[in-house]
Design a protein around this motif. Sequence first.
Motif, PDB file in Angstrom:
ATOM      1  N   LEU A  37       0.850  -1.187   0.000  1.00 32.74           N
ATOM      2  CA  LEU A  37       0.000   0.000   0.000  1.00 32.74           C
ATOM      3  C   LEU A  37       0.893   1.246   0.000  1.00 32.74           C
ATOM      4  O   LEU A  37       1.968   1.250   0.572  1.00 32.74           O
ATOM      5  N   GLY A  38       0.432   2.306  -0.634  1.00 38.87           N
ATOM      6  CA  GLY A  38       1.212   3.555  -0.666  1.00 38.87           C
ATOM      7  C   GLY A  38       0.498   4.574  -1.518  1.00 38.87           C
ATOM      8  O   GLY A  38      -0.664   4.376  -1.907  1.00 38.87           O
ATOM      9  N   CYS A  39       1.190   5.674  -1.826  1.00 36.48           N
ATOM     10  CA  CYS A  39       0.566   6.700  -2.674  1.00 36.48           C
ATOM     11  C   CYS A  39       0.336   6.109  -4.068  1.00 36.48           C
ATOM     12  O   CYS A  39       1.219   5.438  -4.604  1.00 36.48           O
ATOM     13  N   TRP A  40      -0.800   6.386  -4.660  1.00 43.37           N
ATOM     14  CA  TRP A  40      -1.060   5.839  -5.989  1.00 43.37           C
ATOM     15  C   TRP A  40      -0.212   6.537  -7.052  1.00 43.37           C
ATOM     16  O   TRP A  40      -0.054   6.041  -8.162  1.00 43.37           O
ATOM     17  N   GLN A  41       0.372   7.678  -6.709  1.00 42.17           N
ATOM     18  CA  GLN A  41       1.233   8.403  -7.658  1.00 42.17           C
ATOM     19  C   GLN A  41       2.679   7.895  -7.615  1.00 42.17           C
ATOM     20  O   GLN A  41       3.535   8.447  -8.296  1.00 42.17           O
ATOM     21  N   CYS A  42       2.954   6.858  -6.835  1.00 37.31           N
ATOM     22  CA  CYS A  42       4.349   6.462  -6.597  1.00 37.31           C
ATOM     23  C   CYS A  42       4.991   5.819  -7.832  1.00 37.31           C
ATOM     24  O   CYS A  42       4.514   4.799  -8.332  1.00 37.31           O
ATOM     25  N   PRO A  43       6.110   6.385  -8.318  1.00 35.86           N
ATOM     26  CA  PRO A  43       6.776   5.779  -9.481  1.00 35.86           C
ATOM     27  C   PRO A  43       7.559   4.522  -9.135  1.00 35.86           C
ATOM     28  O   PRO A  43       8.031   3.829 -10.023  1.00 35.86           O
ATOM     29  N   LYS A  44       7.690   4.225  -7.825  1.00 35.75           N
ATOM     30  CA  LYS A  44       8.447   3.031  -7.435  1.00 35.75           C
ATOM     31  C   LYS A  44       7.570   1.783  -7.396  1.00 35.75           C
ATOM     32  O   LYS A  44       8.044   0.706  -7.110  1.00 35.75           O
ATOM     33  N   GLN A  45       6.279   1.937  -7.650  1.00 35.59           N
ATOM     34  CA  GLN A  45       5.426   0.753  -7.565  1.00 35.59           C
ATOM     35  C   GLN A  45       5.621  -0.150  -8.789  1.00 35.59           C
ATOM     36  O   GLN A  45       6.141   0.280  -9.826  1.00 35.59           O
ATOM     37  N   SER A  46       5.198  -1.378  -8.632  1.00 40.14           N
ATOM     38  CA  SER A  46       5.437  -2.374  -9.676  1.00 40.14           C
ATOM     39  C   SER A  46       4.526  -2.136 -10.881  1.00 40.14           C
ATOM     40  O   SER A  46       3.502  -1.443 -10.787  1.00 40.14           O
ATOM     41  N   LEU A  47       4.889  -2.760 -11.978  1.00 39.63           N
ATOM     42  CA  LEU A  47       4.083  -2.661 -13.195  1.00 39.63           C
ATOM     43  C   LEU A  47       2.678  -3.230 -12.947  1.00 39.63           C
ATOM     44  O   LEU A  47       1.686  -2.680 -13.429  1.00 39.63           O
TER      45      LEU A  47
END
Length: 236
Positions: free
Chosen positions: A176-186
């Motif tokens: 879970l985290g910010c939906w704008q996060c560029p570190k999240q997976s594809l």
Amino acid sequence: MEKILCWSGGKDSTALLIRQVEAGTPPHRILFADVGPEAEFDETYEFIEKVERTLNVQVEHIKSTRYTFDSYFYSPISRGHRKGMLRGFPPTASVGCSYRRELKVIPLCAAQGKGNEIYLGIAADEKHRAERSFYKTADNTYLFPLIEDGITEDMCLQICQKYDLVHPLYAYFKRLGCWQCPKQSLSSLRALYQNWPEKWQKLEQYQRDCAWDFQPNRSVFDLSERFRKEFHNEDR
Ligand code: SF4
């Protein structure tokens, strides 16, 4: 001295809260770092209310007094080679995240005060996360009961399931985290594209306003194109 739980809504800190309530020793305060409706999902606010009802507790929403996600995104960078440019997307290369520092860590530290016991829900299989020097030098005593009791992430999930208190976003995202996060997976980004089109449109707007790509050599529009093709092919 107060007993304070830093609660993220994730399965580990929720399992810790459940265990504390079950033991008859609930925390005096439960702090949730609320990044605000620009970066939190509605599902998170609904889940907080469910946790409050189910466990008969009250969660404090701790917010930055300085920034919202958007005001930070659109604020100028104060130093370095990008000085004067809009802050934009957080860099994926750095270990830390200034959004996390400004919108979560600073407000949480202020809310924790001094001389208190701070309980953190870090599972036994993530033990290394408790080894930050900050936890040894700060003004409060940091405690990690899940590690002490050998409670793993899988066990945390089972504890949450027992009370039907698994955050609904785990159906879409591993973390879970910010939906704008560029570190999240594809796969997380694909889930965002597919299930929250209005958020995806906003992500495209951030990309228009940011001088660099969302991820290294990959803009939000590249991702939109990729997902559009994937879902188009699925439909045929
Ligand atoms: S989820 Fe991503 S953008 Fe949000 S605070 Fe964490 S690292 Fe930063």
